[in-house]
Design a protein around this motif. Structure first.
Motif, PDB file in Angstrom:
ATOM      1  N   CYS A  86       0.840  -1.191   0.000  1.00  0.00           N
ATOM      2  CA  CYS A  86       0.000   0.000   0.000  1.00  0.00           C
ATOM      3  C   CYS A  86       0.878   1.245   0.000  1.00  0.00           C
ATOM      4  CB  CYS A  86      -0.903  -0.011   1.225  1.00  0.00           C
ATOM      5  SG  CYS A  86      -2.148   1.283   1.226  1.00  0.00           S
ATOM      6  N   LEU A  87       0.640   2.160  -0.928  1.00  0.00           N
ATOM      7  CA  LEU A  87       1.407   3.389  -1.010  1.00  0.00           C
ATOM      8  C   LEU A  87       1.086   4.282   0.190  1.00  0.00           C
ATOM      9  CD1 LEU A  87       3.352   5.014  -2.848  1.00  0.00           C
ATOM     10  CD2 LEU A  87       1.327   6.090  -3.859  1.00  0.00           C
ATOM     11  N   GLY A  88       2.103   4.584   0.968  1.00  0.00           N
ATOM     12  CA  GLY A  88       1.904   5.405   2.151  1.00  0.00           C
ATOM     13  C   GLY A  88       1.529   4.628   3.395  1.00  0.00           C
ATOM     14  N   GLY A  89       1.615   3.315   3.335  1.00  0.00           N
ATOM     15  CA  GLY A  89       1.336   2.484   4.502  1.00  0.00           C
ATOM     16  C   GLY A  89      -0.082   1.969   4.544  1.00  0.00           C
ATOM     17  N   GLY A  90      -0.226   0.766   5.056  1.00  0.00           N
ATOM     18  CA  GLY A  90      -1.529   0.136   5.143  1.00  0.00           C
ATOM     19  C   GLY A  90      -1.470  -1.300   4.693  1.00  0.00           C
ATOM     20  N   GLU A  91      -2.627  -1.877   4.503  1.00  0.00           N
ATOM     21  CA  GLU A  91      -2.748  -3.293   4.170  1.00  0.00           C
ATOM     22  C   GLU A  91      -2.301  -3.586   2.745  1.00  0.00           C
ATOM     23  OE1 GLU A  91      -6.374  -6.565   3.671  1.00  0.00           O
ATOM     24  OE2 GLU A  91      -6.722  -4.659   4.688  1.00  0.00           O
ATOM     25  N   SER A  92      -1.435  -4.576   2.582  1.00  0.00           N
ATOM     26  CA  SER A  92      -1.077  -5.042   1.244  1.00  0.00           C
ATOM     27  C   SER A  92      -2.254  -5.811   0.652  1.00  0.00           C
ATOM     28  CB  SER A  92       0.160  -5.942   1.292  1.00  0.00           C
ATOM     29  OG  SER A  92       1.288  -5.235   1.769  1.00  0.00           O
ATOM     30  N   ALA A  93      -2.228  -5.998  -0.652  1.00  0.00           N
ATOM     31  CA  ALA A  93      -3.336  -6.692  -1.303  1.00  0.00           C
ATOM     32  C   ALA A  93      -2.823  -7.568  -2.425  1.00  0.00           C
ATOM     33  CB  ALA A  93      -4.357  -5.697  -1.837  1.00  0.00           C
ATOM     34  N   ASP A  94      -3.426  -8.744  -2.552  1.00  0.00           N
ATOM     35  CA  ASP A  94      -3.153  -9.620  -3.685  1.00  0.00           C
ATOM     36  C   ASP A  94      -3.940  -9.076  -4.871  1.00  0.00           C
ATOM     37  OD1 ASP A  94      -2.915 -11.625  -5.572  1.00  0.00           O
ATOM     38  OD2 ASP A  94      -3.172 -13.255  -4.142  1.00  0.00           O
ATOM     39  N   LEU A  95      -3.241  -8.788  -5.965  1.00  0.00           N
ATOM     40  CA  LEU A  95      -3.893  -8.228  -7.140  1.00  0.00           C
ATOM     41  C   LEU A  95      -5.035  -9.125  -7.626  1.00  0.00           C
ATOM     42  CD1 LEU A  95      -3.621  -5.790  -9.073  1.00  0.00           C
ATOM     43  CD2 LEU A  95      -2.114  -7.208 -10.480  1.00  0.00           C
ATOM     44  N   ALA A  96      -4.878 -10.428  -7.471  1.00  0.00           N
ATOM     45  CA  ALA A  96      -5.904 -11.371  -7.929  1.00  0.00           C
ATOM     46  C   ALA A  96      -7.198 -11.261  -7.136  1.00  0.00           C
ATOM     47  CB  ALA A  96      -5.369 -12.804  -7.867  1.00  0.00           C
ATOM     48  N   SER A  97      -7.153 -10.585  -5.980  1.00  0.00           N
ATOM     49  CA  SER A  97      -8.357 -10.473  -5.163  1.00  0.00           C
ATOM     50  C   SER A  97      -9.316  -9.402  -5.673  1.00  0.00           C
ATOM     51  CB  SER A  97      -7.984 -10.159  -3.707  1.00  0.00           C
ATOM     52  OG  SER A  97      -7.501  -8.829  -3.570  1.00  0.00           O
ATOM     53  N   PHE A  98      -8.830  -8.554  -6.572  1.00  0.00           N
ATOM     54  CA  PHE A  98      -9.696  -7.504  -7.107  1.00  0.00           C
ATOM     55  C   PHE A  98     -10.594  -8.069  -8.201  1.00  0.00           C
ATOM     56  CE2 PHE A  98      -5.969  -4.922  -5.698  1.00  0.00           C
ATOM     57  CZ  PHE A  98      -6.631  -4.260  -4.672  1.00  0.00           C
ATOM     58  N   GLU A  99     -11.827  -7.613  -8.214  1.00  0.00           N
ATOM     59  CA  GLU A  99     -12.750  -8.042  -9.252  1.00  0.00           C
ATOM     60  C   GLU A  99     -13.323  -6.822  -9.969  1.00  0.00           C
ATOM     61  OE1 GLU A  99     -15.733 -10.314  -7.261  1.00  0.00           O
ATOM     62  OE2 GLU A  99     -16.583  -8.591  -6.202  1.00  0.00           O
ATOM     63  N   GLY A 100     -13.770  -7.052 -11.187  1.00  0.00           N
ATOM     64  CA  GLY A 100     -14.318  -5.966 -11.979  1.00  0.00           C
ATOM     65  C   GLY A 100     -15.804  -5.791 -11.762  1.00  0.00           C
ATOM     66  N   PRO A 101     -16.318  -4.668 -12.249  1.00  0.00           N
ATOM     67  CA  PRO A 101     -15.597  -3.658 -13.025  1.00  0.00           C
ATOM     68  C   PRO A 101     -14.685  -2.794 -12.150  1.00  0.00           C
ATOM     69  CG  PRO A 101     -17.864  -2.977 -12.698  1.00  0.00           C
ATOM     70  CD  PRO A 101     -17.759  -4.354 -12.146  1.00  0.00           C
ATOM     71  N   LEU A 102     -13.511  -2.484 -12.683  1.00  0.00           N
ATOM     72  CA  LEU A 102     -12.505  -1.751 -11.922  1.00  0.00           C
ATOM     73  C   LEU A 102     -11.588  -1.011 -12.893  1.00  0.00           C
ATOM     74  CD1 LEU A 102     -11.011  -1.293  -9.126  1.00  0.00           C
ATOM     75  CD2 LEU A 102      -9.635  -3.299  -9.734  1.00  0.00           C
ATOM     76  N   VAL A 103     -11.303   0.250 -12.592  1.00  0.00           N
ATOM     77  CA  VAL A 103     -10.327   1.030 -13.353  1.00  0.00           C
ATOM     78  C   VAL A 103      -9.009   0.999 -12.591  1.00  0.00           C
ATOM     79  CG1 VAL A 103      -9.674   3.361 -14.095  1.00  0.00           C
ATOM     80  CG2 VAL A 103     -11.998   2.527 -14.490  1.00  0.00           C
ATOM     81  N   ILE A 104      -7.922   0.703 -13.306  1.00  0.00           N
ATOM     82  CA  ILE A 104      -6.597   0.583 -12.698  1.00  0.00           C
ATOM     83  C   ILE A 104      -5.657   1.557 -13.395  1.00  0.00           C
ATOM     84  CG2 ILE A 104      -4.706  -0.986 -12.157  1.00  0.00           C
ATOM     85  CD1 ILE A 104      -6.830  -3.272 -12.761  1.00  0.00           C
ATOM     86  N   ASN A 105      -5.179   2.538 -12.658  1.00  0.00           N
ATOM     87  CA  ASN A 105      -4.320   3.573 -13.215  1.00  0.00           C
ATOM     88  C   ASN A 105      -2.881   3.368 -12.773  1.00  0.00           C
ATOM     89  OD1 ASN A 105      -3.249   6.739 -12.467  1.00  0.00           O
ATOM     90  ND2 ASN A 105      -3.903   6.324 -14.552  1.00  0.00           N
ATOM     91  N   LEU A 106      -1.963   3.261 -13.731  1.00  0.00           N
ATOM     92  CA  LEU A 106      -0.539   3.116 -13.454  1.00  0.00           C
ATOM     93  C   LEU A 106       0.132   4.475 -13.650  1.00  0.00           C
ATOM     94  CD1 LEU A 106       0.172  -0.218 -15.396  1.00  0.00           C
ATOM     95  CD2 LEU A 106      -0.857   0.102 -13.142  1.00  0.00           C
ATOM     96  N   PHE A 107       0.896   4.907 -12.665  1.00  0.00           N
ATOM     97  CA  PHE A 107       1.443   6.266 -12.704  1.00  0.00           C
ATOM     98  C   PHE A 107       2.785   6.338 -12.002  1.00  0.00           C
ATOM     99  CE2 PHE A 107      -0.539   5.899  -8.620  1.00  0.00           C
ATOM    100  CZ  PHE A 107       0.127   6.768  -7.770  1.00  0.00           C
ATOM    101  N   GLN A 108       3.427   7.504 -12.102  1.00  0.00           N
ATOM    102  CA  GLN A 108       4.640   7.841 -11.361  1.00  0.00           C
ATOM    103  C   GLN A 108       4.565   9.302 -10.936  1.00  0.00           C
ATOM    104  OE1 GLN A 108       8.055   7.004 -13.842  1.00  0.00           O
ATOM    105  NE2 GLN A 108       8.182   4.875 -13.187  1.00  0.00           N
ATOM    106  N   GLY A 109       5.292   9.649  -9.904  1.00  0.00           N
ATOM    107  CA  GLY A 109       5.232  10.994  -9.360  1.00  0.00           C
ATOM    108  C   GLY A 109       5.846  12.064 -10.227  1.00  0.00           C
ATOM    109  N   PHE A 110       6.879  11.734 -11.019  1.00  0.00           N
ATOM    110  CA  PHE A 110       7.554  12.735 -11.833  1.00  0.00           C
ATOM    111  C   PHE A 110       7.007  12.812 -13.253  1.00  0.00           C
ATOM    112  CE2 PHE A 110      11.022  12.302  -8.632  1.00  0.00           C
ATOM    113  CZ  PHE A 110      11.095  13.638  -8.289  1.00  0.00           C
ATOM    114  N   CYS A 111       5.938  12.084 -13.540  1.00  0.00           N
ATOM    115  CA  CYS A 111       5.326  12.080 -14.872  1.00  0.00           C
ATOM    116  C   CYS A 111       4.279  13.179 -14.941  1.00  0.00           C
ATOM    117  CB  CYS A 111       4.712  10.707 -15.143  1.00  0.00           C
ATOM    118  SG  CYS A 111       3.553  10.662 -16.514  1.00  0.00           S
ATOM    119  N   ALA A 112       4.537  14.224 -15.755  1.00  0.00           N
ATOM    120  CA  ALA A 112       3.618  15.365 -15.824  1.00  0.00           C
ATOM    121  C   ALA A 112       2.206  14.973 -16.266  1.00  0.00           C
ATOM    122  CB  ALA A 112       4.192  16.437 -16.751  1.00  0.00           C
ATOM    123  N   PRO A 113       2.030  14.162 -17.333  1.00  0.00           N
ATOM    124  CA  PRO A 113       0.671  13.776 -17.721  1.00  0.00           C
ATOM    125  C   PRO A 113      -0.046  12.941 -16.661  1.00  0.00           C
ATOM    126  CG  PRO A 113       2.169  13.459 -19.554  1.00  0.00           C
ATOM    127  CD  PRO A 113       3.013  13.743 -18.351  1.00  0.00           C
TER     128      PRO A 113
END
Length: 216
Positions: A86-113
């Motif tokens: 978990c970003l910033g602390g908290g419970e970890s999660a198994d990615l396989a536990s998520f179910e749809g519908p779900l939007v998943i955004n991949l990002f980085q802090g120094f990426c302007a867009p």
């Protein structure tokens, strides 16, 4: 007919290619499918031990309205079994536990867009999150504190996870550049929603409706 380049032409071409790569890496400004393409990502890094929950990050998250990370209810919702911290602390999660519908955004802090599209994703989440939740994943990032700070400063409240070691690479959520956003259907199908930044909640909504074949 293909002609071999002379030495002077080869040097010029190589310089032009190097400049193009540097501009792509530094500028993050190429338009793609109605948005801006982000920073290209390299090969899987050896940074899986990056601390994604320093004392400063934990304090900043606690003072914000970012929601806690929680594992999903599924045994196999269609995504690979990868443990995400978990970003910033908290419970970890198994990615396989998520179910749809779900939007998943991949990002980085120094990426302007990435930063520019955060308000659009947050607005979509506030309006349609009960129907299609959103999660963020800070990927292949050696400075996750910047990613958390940027998200908080732009009002992001949806849960955010971290994959500093690039465990997602090679799977259905592979990112060749950031931002990259995927949508997971209720049947477990993963589709690329958008490669490049999105500009409004309406754009996110229209893309989700098109990919999921539904009306929000």
């Amino acid at each position: 007919m293909v002609r071999a380049l002379g030495r002077r032409a080869r040097v010029a071409a190589g310089a032009a290619l190097s400049l193009a790569v540097l501009v792509g890496l530094a500028g993050c400004g190429e338009e793609t499918s109605g948005g801006q393409a982000g920073a290209p990502l390299g090969d899987k890094p050896s940074s899986s031990k990056v601390d994604v929950a320093t004392d400063e990050m934990v304090s900043a998250k606690k003072a914000s309205e970012v929601e806690p990370c929680r594992a999903g209810p599924a045994d196999d919702g269609g995504l690979p079994k990868i443990e995400l911290r978990c970003l910033g602390g908290g419970e970890s999660a198994d990615l396989a536990s998520f179910e749809g519908p779900l939007v998943i955004n991949l990002f980085q802090g120094f990426c302007a867009p990435c930063k520019e599209e955060m308000p659009a994703l947050q607005s979509f989440y506030e309006t349609y999150g009960d129907q299609v939740p959103v999660i963020g994943i800070d990927v292949m990032d050696t400075v996750p504190g910047v990613a958390l700070e940027e998200a908080i400063s732009r009002g992001v409240t949806f849960p955010m996870y971290a994959d500093p070691g690039g465990e997602l690479q090679g799977g259905p959520l592979t990112a060749r550049a950031v931002p990259a956003t995927y949508v997971l259907s209720s049947s477990g199908k993963v589709q690329l929603l958008q490669m490049g930044g999105m500009k409004s909640a309406t754009q996110v909504k229209e893309l989700v409706e098109k990919k999921l074949g539904t009306t929000l």
